[in-house]
Design a protein around this motif. Structure first.
Motif, PDB file in Angstrom:
ATOM      1  N   MET A 107       0.889  -1.017  -0.119  1.00  0.00           N
ATOM      2  CA  MET A 107       0.046  -0.028  -0.070  1.00  0.00           C
ATOM      3  C   MET A 107       0.765   1.244   0.182  1.00  0.00           C
ATOM      4  O   MET A 107       1.630   1.445   1.010  1.00  0.00           O
ATOM      5  N   MET A 108       1.165   1.817  -0.876  1.00  0.00           N
ATOM      6  CA  MET A 108       1.851   2.604  -1.365  1.00  0.00           C
ATOM      7  C   MET A 108       0.893   4.265  -0.866  1.00  0.00           C
ATOM      8  O   MET A 108      -0.020   4.229  -0.452  1.00  0.00           O
ATOM      9  N   HIS A 109       1.778   5.089  -0.251  1.00  0.00           N
ATOM     10  CA  HIS A 109       1.023   6.151   0.328  1.00  0.00           C
ATOM     11  C   HIS A 109       1.868   8.219  -0.527  1.00  0.00           C
ATOM     12  O   HIS A 109       0.770   8.756  -0.751  1.00  0.00           O
ATOM     13  N   HIS A 110       2.937   7.910  -0.233  1.00  0.00           N
ATOM     14  CA  HIS A 110       3.251   9.055  -0.949  1.00  0.00           C
ATOM     15  C   HIS A 110       4.683   8.962  -2.066  1.00  0.00           C
ATOM     16  O   HIS A 110       5.212   7.850  -1.463  1.00  0.00           O
ATOM     17  N   GLY A 111       4.816   9.527  -2.656  1.00  0.00           N
ATOM     18  CA  GLY A 111       5.905  10.120  -3.454  1.00  0.00           C
ATOM     19  C   GLY A 111       6.851  11.285  -2.887  1.00  0.00           C
ATOM     20  O   GLY A 111       6.379  12.719  -3.096  1.00  0.00           O
ATOM     21  N   ASP A 112       8.350  10.768  -3.644  1.00  0.00           N
ATOM     22  CA  ASP A 112       9.367  12.335  -2.880  1.00  0.00           C
ATOM     23  C   ASP A 112      10.169  12.169  -4.398  1.00  0.00           C
ATOM     24  O   ASP A 112      11.710  11.287  -3.595  1.00  0.00           O
ATOM     25  N   GLY A 113      10.022  13.117  -5.486  1.00  0.00           N
ATOM     26  CA  GLY A 113      11.430  12.483  -6.150  1.00  0.00           C
ATOM     27  C   GLY A 113      11.362  11.349  -6.961  1.00  0.00           C
ATOM     28  O   GLY A 113      10.802  10.948  -7.483  1.00  0.00           O
ATOM     29  N   ILE A 114      12.799  10.703  -6.419  1.00  0.00           N
ATOM     30  CA  ILE A 114      12.324   9.067  -7.187  1.00  0.00           C
ATOM     31  C   ILE A 114      12.454   8.089  -6.415  1.00  0.00           C
ATOM     32  O   ILE A 114      12.021   7.365  -7.127  1.00  0.00           O
ATOM     33  N   TYR A 115      11.349   8.367  -5.101  1.00  0.00           N
ATOM     34  CA  TYR A 115      11.350   7.366  -4.170  1.00  0.00           C
ATOM     35  C   TYR A 115       9.515   7.633  -4.369  1.00  0.00           C
ATOM     36  O   TYR A 115       9.054   7.928  -4.116  1.00  0.00           O
ATOM     37  N   LEU A 116       9.366   6.358  -3.862  1.00  0.00           N
ATOM     38  CA  LEU A 116       7.608   5.713  -3.427  1.00  0.00           C
ATOM     39  C   LEU A 116       7.662   5.657  -2.032  1.00  0.00           C
ATOM     40  O   LEU A 116       8.741   4.517  -1.905  1.00  0.00           O
ATOM     41  N   TYR A 117       7.010   5.337  -1.123  1.00  0.00           N
ATOM     42  CA  TYR A 117       6.916   5.292  -0.309  1.00  0.00           C
ATOM     43  C   TYR A 117       6.023   4.474   0.758  1.00  0.00           C
ATOM     44  O   TYR A 117       4.790   5.046  -0.216  1.00  0.00           O
ATOM     45  N   ASP A 118       5.507   3.898   1.329  1.00  0.00           N
ATOM     46  CA  ASP A 118       4.610   2.778   1.458  1.00  0.00           C
ATOM     47  C   ASP A 118       3.701   3.395   2.802  1.00  0.00           C
ATOM     48  O   ASP A 118       4.832   4.468   3.318  1.00  0.00           O
ATOM     49  N   THR A 119       2.491   2.818   3.302  1.00  0.00           N
ATOM     50  CA  THR A 119       2.359   2.929   4.481  1.00  0.00           C
ATOM     51  C   THR A 119       3.221   2.851   5.874  1.00  0.00           C
ATOM     52  O   THR A 119       2.876   2.811   7.024  1.00  0.00           O
ATOM     53  N   GLU A 120       3.500   1.968   5.742  1.00  0.00           N
ATOM     54  CA  GLU A 120       4.487   2.074   6.635  1.00  0.00           C
ATOM     55  C   GLU A 120       5.846   2.573   6.798  1.00  0.00           C
ATOM     56  O   GLU A 120       7.320   2.396   7.813  1.00  0.00           O
ATOM     57  N   GLY A 121       6.350   3.459   5.482  1.00  0.00           N
ATOM     58  CA  GLY A 121       7.328   4.361   5.948  1.00  0.00           C
ATOM     59  C   GLY A 121       7.920   4.357   5.198  1.00  0.00           C
ATOM     60  O   GLY A 121       9.681   4.857   5.124  1.00  0.00           O
TER      61      GLY A 121
END
Length: 422
Positions: free
Chosen positions: A19-33
């Protein structure tokens, strides 16, 4: 891990448990960080990465004014996008068709334009090509698995072998073949077509087909064949366009001027849905009743695309794409010396492919899928060629990636290969 079992019951397509939460630049972050380097730029469409601040600002400012207007009227975002597209396109391409909603409809529109212009019917494409998923572009695309489920597809498509020197269809050597892969297209026209060929549609570097970079002179040979036979040459730059190869368009790298270019994906910068057909003046005038889609040229997408072109056109931007791409290629070719399964590393700019083989030199498809799945555990989002049926890992991070981030990507990738491929 987030429980998606209920959602999986409701969705038409299969999804993973991430489950993905947000992205920044080249990174995608899941809900666990947890952070993942996106080596595929989502679906190769986040040329400026996740949540690029200038793209977000452009969309927000436009949303405050007007989100959508019919193409009957002029609007500043669309006018600005058209001007910028013409400015960065090869000089023979001076017209822009924006009323398309994605790469598939852009490619279909290009074929329609070629048919109307020539009065002919057939389309020539490559064995491993991928041009979209409408009925026409499904028929145009190579690979039997794409077409197998459908009892009715558009006729008039002729598929020809790719310029794949590593696995040459004609069993030739690049230094002595005389570009047989191009010259034999004449035989396909004479013997396999209806005799009424409207266009040749080609990805300058194959996308799904395995990141195949054509040998020197191949695209120029296609240009010559098309000129001699009065056939329209279309470059499908849905994946290669807007800086991906280190040039605004791959046509610039190969110094070949097609009659039509289609572009989408990276044009949206951080995910705006936008596409365009770029043509010379002789192809203009196809009426809206023939190829026009409601959300083509949407104002939010146009604002994002215009800002994307402004960013990619900045003096140092494409130079950085070429420099970082060359750095990644050097690192990956070093890996090829250490790991026998890495058979080839090829690409242009930040459109790079890693071909994997077994000990007998045969495509290591299972290993390729395994590495892509295991990449998540190493903080890498990886995609493979031919929709999981191929043996090429595709390395196409956002174009904003730095040298330091590229080294981190390569470090993680080497750890993955060292642990999972032995």
């Amino acid at each position: 891990m987030y429980d998606t079992r209920r959602i999986q019951d409701l969705l038409h397509h299969q999804v993973s448990d991430y489950m993905m939460h947000h992205g920044d630049g080249i990174y995608l972050y899941d809900t666990e960080g947890r952070a993942y380097i996106d080596c595929a730029s989502a679906t190769f469409n986040l040329s400026l990465g996740y949540s690029h601040p200038e793209i977000i600002k452009a969309i927000r400012e436009q949303a405050d004014l007007l989100i959508h207007a019919t193409s009957t009227f002029q609007t500043r975002p669309v006018d600005e996008l058209v001007r910028r597209l013409v400015a960065v396109s090869p000089p023979n391409l001076t017209r822009v068709h924006l009323k398309v909603s994605g790469g598939s409809t852009a490619n279909e529109g290009a074929v329609k334009m070629a048919q109307v212009h020539t009065g002919r019917r057939d389309v020539i494409t490559l064995f491993r090509s991928h041009h979209g998923q409408t009925l026409l572009t499904t028929a145009m695309s190579g690979e039997a698995f794409r077409r197998e489920p459908f009892p009715l597809l558009v006729p008039g498509v002729v598929h020809v072998p790719d310029p794949y020197c590593r696995r040459c269809f004609y069993r030739q050597r690049p230094d002595t073949c005389g570009l047989l892969c191009a010259e034999r297209i004449n035989d396909f026209i004479d013997h396999a077509s209806s005799g009424s060929v409207a266009c040749v549609v080609v990805e300058p570097v194959s996308g799904s087909g395995g990141n195949i970079v054509p040998p020197d002179g191949y695209l120029a040979a296609l240009r010559r064949i098309c000129d001699e036979r009065g056939i329209v040459l279309v470059f499908d730059e849905v994946q290669t366009g807007i800086g991906r190869t280190g040039h605004m368009f791959a046509a610039d790298h190969f110094d070949v001027r097609p009659d039509i270019i289609t572009t989408s994906k990276g044009l949206g910068g951080s995910g705006a849905q936008v596409a365009a057909i770029l043509t010379s003046g002789e192809f203009s005038g196809l009426g809206g009743e023939f190829h026009s889609f409601t959300y083509g040229g949407n104002l939010l997408a146009a604002a994002a695309a215009a800002r994307t072109l402004e960013i990619v056109s900045r003096p140092a931007f494409l130079a950085n794409v070429r420099a970082v791409g060359a750095h990644i290629m050097r690192r990956l070719r070093g890996m090829a010396q250490r790991y026998p399964c890495v058979d080839d590393v090829r690409g242009l700019g930040l459109m790079i492919g890693i071909e994997l083989t077994d000990r007998d030199g045969q495509p290591a498809t299972s290993l390729t899928r395994h590495l892509a799945r295991s990449g998540m555990e190493h903080g890498l989002i990886l995609r493979t060629s031919r929709y999981g049926r191929g043996n090429v890992l595709k390395i196409r991070p956002p174009l904003i990636i730095t040298i330091e981030e590229a080294d981190l990507l390569c470090d993680r990738l080497e750890t993955l290969v060292a642990q999972e491929a032995q």
